[in-house]
Design a protein around this motif. Sequence first.
Motif, PDB file in Angstrom:
ATOM      1  N   GLN A  31       0.784  -1.282  -0.100  1.00  0.00           N
ATOM      2  CA  GLN A  31       0.173  -0.031   0.036  1.00  0.00           C
ATOM      3  C   GLN A  31       0.807   1.378   0.017  1.00  0.00           C
ATOM      4  OE1 GLN A  31      -2.339  -0.823   3.508  1.00  0.00           O
ATOM      5  NE2 GLN A  31      -4.095  -1.081   2.280  1.00  0.00           N
ATOM      6  N   ALA A  32       1.908   1.258   0.798  1.00  0.00           N
ATOM      7  CA  ALA A  32       2.778   2.494   1.011  1.00  0.00           C
ATOM      8  C   ALA A  32       3.699   2.758  -0.353  1.00  0.00           C
ATOM      9  CB  ALA A  32       3.940   2.419   2.163  1.00  0.00           C
ATOM     10  N   SER A  33       3.941   1.639  -0.969  1.00  0.00           N
ATOM     11  CA  SER A  33       4.727   1.748  -2.098  1.00  0.00           C
ATOM     12  C   SER A  33       3.757   2.335  -3.387  1.00  0.00           C
ATOM     13  CB  SER A  33       5.093   0.157  -2.613  1.00  0.00           C
ATOM     14  OG  SER A  33       5.745   0.332  -3.972  1.00  0.00           O
ATOM     15  N   CYS A  34       2.630   1.751  -3.322  1.00  0.00           N
ATOM     16  CA  CYS A  34       1.673   2.267  -4.691  1.00  0.00           C
ATOM     17  C   CYS A  34       1.159   3.682  -4.032  1.00  0.00           C
ATOM     18  CB  CYS A  34       0.553   1.176  -4.480  1.00  0.00           C
ATOM     19  SG  CYS A  34       0.654  -0.230  -5.186  1.00  0.00           S
ATOM     20  N   LEU A  35       0.833   3.908  -3.019  1.00  0.00           N
ATOM     21  CA  LEU A  35       0.465   5.311  -2.524  1.00  0.00           C
ATOM     22  C   LEU A  35       1.624   6.389  -2.798  1.00  0.00           C
ATOM     23  CD1 LEU A  35      -2.193   6.486  -1.139  1.00  0.00           C
ATOM     24  CD2 LEU A  35      -0.912   6.583   0.782  1.00  0.00           C
ATOM     25  N   HIS A  36       2.916   5.829  -2.577  1.00  0.00           N
ATOM     26  CA  HIS A  36       3.828   6.613  -2.903  1.00  0.00           C
ATOM     27  C   HIS A  36       4.068   6.961  -4.451  1.00  0.00           C
ATOM     28  CE1 HIS A  36       8.257   7.904  -3.488  1.00  0.00           C
ATOM     29  NE2 HIS A  36       8.056   8.666  -2.256  1.00  0.00           N
ATOM     30  N   ALA A  37       4.182   6.063  -5.404  1.00  0.00           N
ATOM     31  CA  ALA A  37       3.946   5.977  -6.610  1.00  0.00           C
ATOM     32  C   ALA A  37       3.029   6.759  -7.398  1.00  0.00           C
ATOM     33  CB  ALA A  37       4.322   4.537  -7.265  1.00  0.00           C
ATOM     34  N   ARG A  38       1.899   6.552  -6.766  1.00  0.00           N
ATOM     35  CA  ARG A  38       0.647   7.637  -7.391  1.00  0.00           C
ATOM     36  C   ARG A  38       0.839   8.988  -7.215  1.00  0.00           C
ATOM     37  NH1 ARG A  38      -2.149   8.527 -11.371  1.00  0.00           N
ATOM     38  NH2 ARG A  38      -4.263   9.058 -11.014  1.00  0.00           N
ATOM     39  N   PHE A  39       0.906   9.314  -5.701  1.00  0.00           N
ATOM     40  CA  PHE A  39       0.853  10.882  -5.275  1.00  0.00           C
ATOM     41  C   PHE A  39       2.305  11.253  -5.185  1.00  0.00           C
ATOM     42  CE2 PHE A  39      -3.225   8.703  -3.956  1.00  0.00           C
ATOM     43  CZ  PHE A  39      -4.195   9.714  -4.726  1.00  0.00           C
ATOM     44  N   TRP A  40       3.232  10.719  -5.141  1.00  0.00           N
ATOM     45  CA  TRP A  40       4.550  11.469  -4.889  1.00  0.00           C
ATOM     46  C   TRP A  40       5.315  11.507  -5.992  1.00  0.00           C
ATOM     47  CZ3 TRP A  40       2.031   9.617  -0.746  1.00  0.00           C
ATOM     48  CH2 TRP A  40       2.204  10.527   0.364  1.00  0.00           C
ATOM     49  N   GLU A  41       5.076  10.248  -6.962  1.00  0.00           N
ATOM     50  CA  GLU A  41       5.937  10.216  -8.111  1.00  0.00           C
ATOM     51  C   GLU A  41       4.825  10.551  -9.552  1.00  0.00           C
ATOM     52  OE1 GLU A  41       7.869   6.541  -8.133  1.00  0.00           O
ATOM     53  OE2 GLU A  41       8.748   6.751  -6.215  1.00  0.00           O
ATOM     54  N   GLY A  42       3.651  10.793  -9.284  1.00  0.00           N
ATOM     55  CA  GLY A  42       2.866  11.108 -10.213  1.00  0.00           C
ATOM     56  C   GLY A  42       2.462   9.773 -11.273  1.00  0.00           C
ATOM     57  N   LYS A  43       2.860   8.674 -11.013  1.00  0.00           N
ATOM     58  CA  LYS A  43       2.895   7.520 -11.641  1.00  0.00           C
ATOM     59  C   LYS A  43       1.319   6.985 -11.996  1.00  0.00           C
ATOM     60  CE  LYS A  43       7.028   5.291 -10.846  1.00  0.00           C
ATOM     61  NZ  LYS A  43       8.044   4.161 -10.477  1.00  0.00           N
ATOM     62  N   PRO A  44       0.964   6.748 -13.193  1.00  0.00           N
ATOM     63  CA  PRO A  44      -0.282   6.135 -13.643  1.00  0.00           C
ATOM     64  C   PRO A  44      -0.483   4.750 -13.049  1.00  0.00           C
ATOM     65  CG  PRO A  44       1.172   6.272 -15.537  1.00  0.00           C
ATOM     66  CD  PRO A  44       1.833   6.742 -14.656  1.00  0.00           C
ATOM     67  N   PHE A  45      -1.916   4.567 -12.919  1.00  0.00           N
ATOM     68  CA  PHE A  45      -1.978   3.145 -12.388  1.00  0.00           C
ATOM     69  C   PHE A  45      -1.443   1.887 -13.125  1.00  0.00           C
ATOM     70  CE2 PHE A  45      -5.503   5.659 -10.170  1.00  0.00           C
ATOM     71  CZ  PHE A  45      -5.132   5.203  -8.915  1.00  0.00           C
ATOM     72  N   LYS A  46      -1.385   2.002 -14.283  1.00  0.00           N
ATOM     73  CA  LYS A  46      -1.204   0.867 -15.302  1.00  0.00           C
ATOM     74  C   LYS A  46       0.501   0.723 -14.917  1.00  0.00           C
ATOM     75  CE  LYS A  46      -0.543  -0.577 -20.050  1.00  0.00           C
ATOM     76  NZ  LYS A  46      -0.447  -0.214 -21.357  1.00  0.00           N
ATOM     77  N   GLU A  47       1.185   1.747 -14.943  1.00  0.00           N
ATOM     78  CA  GLU A  47       2.719   1.450 -14.516  1.00  0.00           C
ATOM     79  C   GLU A  47       2.999   1.232 -13.300  1.00  0.00           C
ATOM     80  OE1 GLU A  47       6.587   4.724 -14.410  1.00  0.00           O
ATOM     81  OE2 GLU A  47       5.091   5.013 -15.643  1.00  0.00           O
ATOM     82  N   ILE A  48       2.157   1.569 -12.131  1.00  0.00           N
ATOM     83  CA  ILE A  48       2.428   1.003 -10.863  1.00  0.00           C
ATOM     84  C   ILE A  48       2.126  -0.464 -10.664  1.00  0.00           C
ATOM     85  CG2 ILE A  48       1.210   1.082  -8.483  1.00  0.00           C
ATOM     86  CD1 ILE A  48       0.475   4.164  -9.095  1.00  0.00           C
ATOM     87  N   ALA A  49       0.988  -0.902 -11.419  1.00  0.00           N
ATOM     88  CA  ALA A  49       0.467  -2.129 -11.672  1.00  0.00           C
ATOM     89  C   ALA A  49       1.784  -3.124 -12.166  1.00  0.00           C
ATOM     90  CB  ALA A  49      -0.511  -2.209 -12.403  1.00  0.00           C
ATOM     91  N   GLY A  53       3.576  -5.973 -10.125  1.00  0.00           N
ATOM     92  CA  GLY A  53       3.338  -7.388 -10.747  1.00  0.00           C
ATOM     93  C   GLY A  53       1.949  -7.713 -10.428  1.00  0.00           C
ATOM     94  N   PHE A  54       0.872  -6.845 -10.652  1.00  0.00           N
ATOM     95  CA  PHE A  54      -0.394  -7.000 -10.427  1.00  0.00           C
ATOM     96  C   PHE A  54      -1.218  -6.481 -11.633  1.00  0.00           C
ATOM     97  CE2 PHE A  54       0.211  -4.492  -6.670  1.00  0.00           C
ATOM     98  CZ  PHE A  54      -0.174  -3.182  -6.874  1.00  0.00           C
ATOM     99  N   THR A  55      -2.607  -6.504 -11.671  1.00  0.00           N
ATOM    100  CA  THR A  55      -3.544  -5.897 -12.665  1.00  0.00           C
ATOM    101  C   THR A  55      -3.813  -4.371 -12.336  1.00  0.00           C
ATOM    102  OG1 THR A  55      -5.522  -6.349 -11.473  1.00  0.00           O
ATOM    103  CG2 THR A  55      -4.751  -7.864 -13.087  1.00  0.00           C
ATOM    104  N   THR A  56      -4.054  -3.669 -13.299  1.00  0.00           N
ATOM    105  CA  THR A  56      -4.502  -2.323 -13.099  1.00  0.00           C
ATOM    106  C   THR A  56      -5.285  -2.033 -12.109  1.00  0.00           C
ATOM    107  OG1 THR A  56      -3.525  -1.832 -15.488  1.00  0.00           O
ATOM    108  CG2 THR A  56      -4.774   0.158 -14.209  1.00  0.00           C
ATOM    109  N   SER A  57      -6.452  -2.871 -12.112  1.00  0.00           N
ATOM    110  CA  SER A  57      -7.600  -2.957 -11.176  1.00  0.00           C
ATOM    111  C   SER A  57      -7.022  -3.090  -9.982  1.00  0.00           C
ATOM    112  CB  SER A  57      -8.438  -3.929 -11.698  1.00  0.00           C
ATOM    113  OG  SER A  57      -9.626  -3.938 -10.786  1.00  0.00           O
ATOM    114  N   ALA A  58      -6.102  -3.911  -9.812  1.00  0.00           N
ATOM    115  CA  ALA A  58      -5.694  -4.035  -8.178  1.00  0.00           C
ATOM    116  C   ALA A  58      -4.659  -3.026  -7.831  1.00  0.00           C
ATOM    117  CB  ALA A  58      -4.713  -5.415  -8.555  1.00  0.00           C
ATOM    118  N   GLY A  59      -4.245  -2.430  -8.706  1.00  0.00           N
ATOM    119  CA  GLY A  59      -3.554  -1.220  -8.341  1.00  0.00           C
ATOM    120  C   GLY A  59      -4.439  -0.103  -7.933  1.00  0.00           C
ATOM    121  N   HIS A  60      -5.566   0.018  -8.428  1.00  0.00           N
ATOM    122  CA  HIS A  60      -6.643   0.827  -8.238  1.00  0.00           C
ATOM    123  C   HIS A  60      -7.078   0.648  -6.841  1.00  0.00           C
ATOM    124  CE1 HIS A  60      -7.857   3.472 -11.543  1.00  0.00           C
ATOM    125  NE2 HIS A  60      -7.120   2.569 -12.384  1.00  0.00           N
TER     126      HIS A  60
END
Length: 79
Positions: A31-49, A53-60
């Motif tokens: 959760q921390a990694s995904c939150l950081h990637a999304r809001f601090w690094e501005g990465k799109p969900f697809k890139e985070i996923a 190593g999971f689906t875009t939906s799981a990233g959301h």
Amino acid sequence: MEKETEREQEAARALMVERLQEALATLTPRQASCLHARFWEGKPFKEIAEAEGFTTSAGHCTVRNAIIEVTRNIISSAA
């Protein structure tokens, strides 16, 4: 009087930052990694996923659940 207000605002800001840090510390590593990637690094969900190593939906879902957890912790610490 202005300085007193400024000090009060600074104290309130410091308290909010402290509560946010405490709330972020309760997240799972994923959760921390995904939150950081999304809001601090501005990465799109697809890139985070892809990076995690999971689906875009799981990233959301992971980011949404992290936000819910952080919000819940901040609210409970304010009560």
